[in-house]
Design an enzyme around this catalytic site. Structure first.
Site, PDB file in Angstrom:
ATOM      1  CE1 TYR A  56       1.701   6.766   2.507  1.00  0.00           C
ATOM      2  CE2 TYR A  56       1.458   9.040   1.751  1.00  0.00           C
ATOM      3  CZ  TYR A  56       1.178   7.687   1.624  1.00  0.00           C
ATOM      4  OH  TYR A  56       0.370   7.261   0.596  1.00  0.00           O
ATOM      5  CD  GLN A 162      -4.816   1.558   1.187  1.00  0.00           C
ATOM      6  OE1 GLN A 162      -4.920   2.048   2.309  1.00  0.00           O
ATOM      7  NE2 GLN A 162      -4.273   2.214   0.180  1.00  0.00           N
ATOM      8  CE  LYS A 164      -2.592   2.637   4.679  1.00  0.00           C
ATOM      9  NZ  LYS A 164      -2.106   2.780   3.295  1.00  0.00           N
ATOM     10  CG  ASP A 193      -0.806   0.926   0.494  1.00  0.00           C
ATOM     11  OD1 ASP A 193       0.334   0.811   0.007  1.00  0.00           O
ATOM     12  OD2 ASP A 193      -1.333   2.024   0.745  1.00  0.00           O
ATOM     13  CD  GLU A 218      -2.460   1.928  -2.695  1.00  0.00           C
ATOM     14  OE1 GLU A 218      -3.584   1.430  -2.897  1.00  0.00           O
ATOM     15  OE2 GLU A 218      -2.275   2.927  -1.982  1.00  0.00           O
ATOM     16  CG  ASP A 241      -0.101   5.996  -2.663  1.00  0.00           C
ATOM     17  OD1 ASP A 241       0.108   7.203  -2.906  1.00  0.00           O
ATOM     18  OD2 ASP A 241      -0.779   5.637  -1.681  1.00  0.00           O
ATOM     19  CE  LYS A 265      -2.341   8.918  -0.639  1.00  0.00           C
ATOM     20  NZ  LYS A 265      -2.852   7.872  -1.535  1.00  0.00           N
ATOM     21  CB  ALA A 294      -1.127  11.919   2.905  1.00  0.00           C
ATOM     22  CD1 TRP A 320      -8.922   6.000   2.919  1.00  0.00           C
ATOM     23  CD2 TRP A 320      -7.860   7.957   3.236  1.00  0.00           C
ATOM     24  NE1 TRP A 320      -8.579   6.093   4.259  1.00  0.00           N
ATOM     25  CE2 TRP A 320      -7.930   7.288   4.478  1.00  0.00           C
ATOM     26  CE3 TRP A 320      -7.244   9.209   3.191  1.00  0.00           C
ATOM     27  CZ2 TRP A 320      -7.408   7.813   5.658  1.00  0.00           C
ATOM     28  CZ3 TRP A 320      -6.727   9.737   4.369  1.00  0.00           C
ATOM     29  CH2 TRP A 320      -6.803   9.038   5.587  1.00  0.00           C
TER      30      TRP A 320
END
Ligand code: 0XW
Ligand code: MG
Length: 367
Positions: A56, A162, A164, A193, A218, A241, A265, A294, A320
């Site tokens: 990630y 959000q 994805k 995202d 995002e 992000d 994050k 994360a 989140w």
């Protein structure tokens, strides 16, 4: 109040309810690193860092523990009073590795808060609210299924979703976005995202094919440089992000004028103290942002909520936390939970949560 013991734990967090699917990776279990700091006057502070897999972002679970092994001996005997001095001490042992130092930063603040009898939110400048909004992240999935879950989550109180996307063909991504919008409309704010997965060309196509849908876009592409080329070519606001790799990256994005907001994050920015600085910089430019991490259990969740409570609500994009994907809690008495799409800000001193004694088993390292 000096540090007289540091324990490091490795905790496996299986993903509840099946694979968590993103453009960059699919994950089924996460490897969390937890630090426990003991002081000579009997206080204990907790910190955590948990990359969502090795792909990630440039964080790695074993890397976190290697960095902690480098830093921890230098912290033994250090006074927990000045966070600045403790940060200096960590930086003199190891360059970079902010995501590992973040676990210590959280633990220092936990101890300091308990010592002063105040929650961490107070140490970060003071809470503006007593509960923060969360947001729900819809993993990459079939459009109809994604829209069904979206409706469900809005019903359960989430004010923001959000969606994805990426890692598959553009048509499916566009269909997912349209279906979610047709299903929830203005009942929730939307983020889409890309998790670094789109080419610039695909990002421009997607932007045009969804032009009338109000969402923030995002991290559509891999690098900040690619995202910079979208300026003036896409109509949706662009949030960064993964590209916000440290404080300097955030400053660069702001000064280049390429970010309309951020998905932050806590561990990536190096901890709560460093992220509080960035929070204040964002306030100067009226930039919205989230306070997430994360992955991770109640320790990291509490950290996100404390900081989130200090952000001006009109610019706050929510916290989140991984609670929906984790079985149980580190602290069954004072768990961090999402209720009606919101999370109560812990009121007890420090983090406001305490893992059950012995629940992480034997430490993998003790200093
Ligand atoms: C939705 N998150 C906060 C959780 C996953 O780690 C990915 C991340 C994101 O926004 O990219
Ligand atoms: Mg993101």
């Amino acid at each position: 109040m000096r540090i007289d013991q540091i324990n490091v734990y490795k905790v496996q967090l299986p993903v509840k309810g099946g694979t968590y699917r993103m453009a960059s990776d699919d994950v089924d279990a996460l490897d969390s690193t937890i630090v426990e700091i003991g002081t000579d006057d009997g206080l204990t502070g907790w910190g955590e860092t948990c990359p969502v897999g090795p792909v990630y972002q440039p964080h790695h679970a074993l890397g976190a523990r290697a960095a902690i092994a480098e830093i921890a001996p230098g912290l033994m005997g250090a006074e927990i009073a000045s966070i600045r001095l403790l940060t200096k001490c960590m930086d003199e042992r190891l360059n970079g590795h902010g995501y590992a130092k973040a676990a210590f930063d959280i633990a220092f603040l936990d101890v300091l808060g308990q010592r002063l009898g105040v929650p961490i939110s107070t140490l970060l400048g003071g809470a503006l609210v007593d509960r923060v909004p969360a947001y729900y992240s819809l993993i990459v999935g079939p459009p109809d299924e994604t829209a069904r879950i979206a409706a469900d989550k809005v019903k359960s109180g989430y004010p923001r979703l959000q969606v994805k996307i990426s890692g598959r063909n553009l048509e499916q991504d566009v269909a997912s976005i349209h279906k979610v919008w047709e299903t929830v409309g203005y009942k929730a704010r939307l983020a889409v995202d890309g998790n670094r997965g789109l080419t610039v060309a695909a990002a421009i196509h997607l932007d045009r094919l969804c032009h009338a849908i109000p969402f923030v876009f995002e991290q559509p592409c891999n690098t900040m440089d690619e995202i910079a080329t979208l300026k003036g070519r896409v109509t949706h606001p662009v949030y960064l992000d993964e590209s916000t790799e440290d404080q300097n990256a955030v400053l660069r994005a702001i000064s280049l004028g390429i970010a309309d907001g951020f998905g932050f994050k806590v561990t990536r920015l190096g901890g709560l103290t460093k992220m509080a600085t960035i929070r204040d910089v964002c306030a100067i430019r009226s930039l919205p942002h989230s306070c997430d991490d994360a992955w991770g259990g109640d320790i990291i969740a509490a950290a996100c909520v404390h900081l989130g409570s200090t952000v001006e609500p009109r610019r706050f994009e929510g916290a989140w936390i991984a609670q929906e994907y984790i079985e149980g809690h580190f602290d069954a008495k004072n768990p961090i939970v999402i209720e009606n799409g919101h999370i109560a800000v812990p009121q007890l001193p420090g983090l406001g949560i305490k893992p059950e004694p012995g629940m992480f088993g034997q430490p993998v390292a003790t200093y």
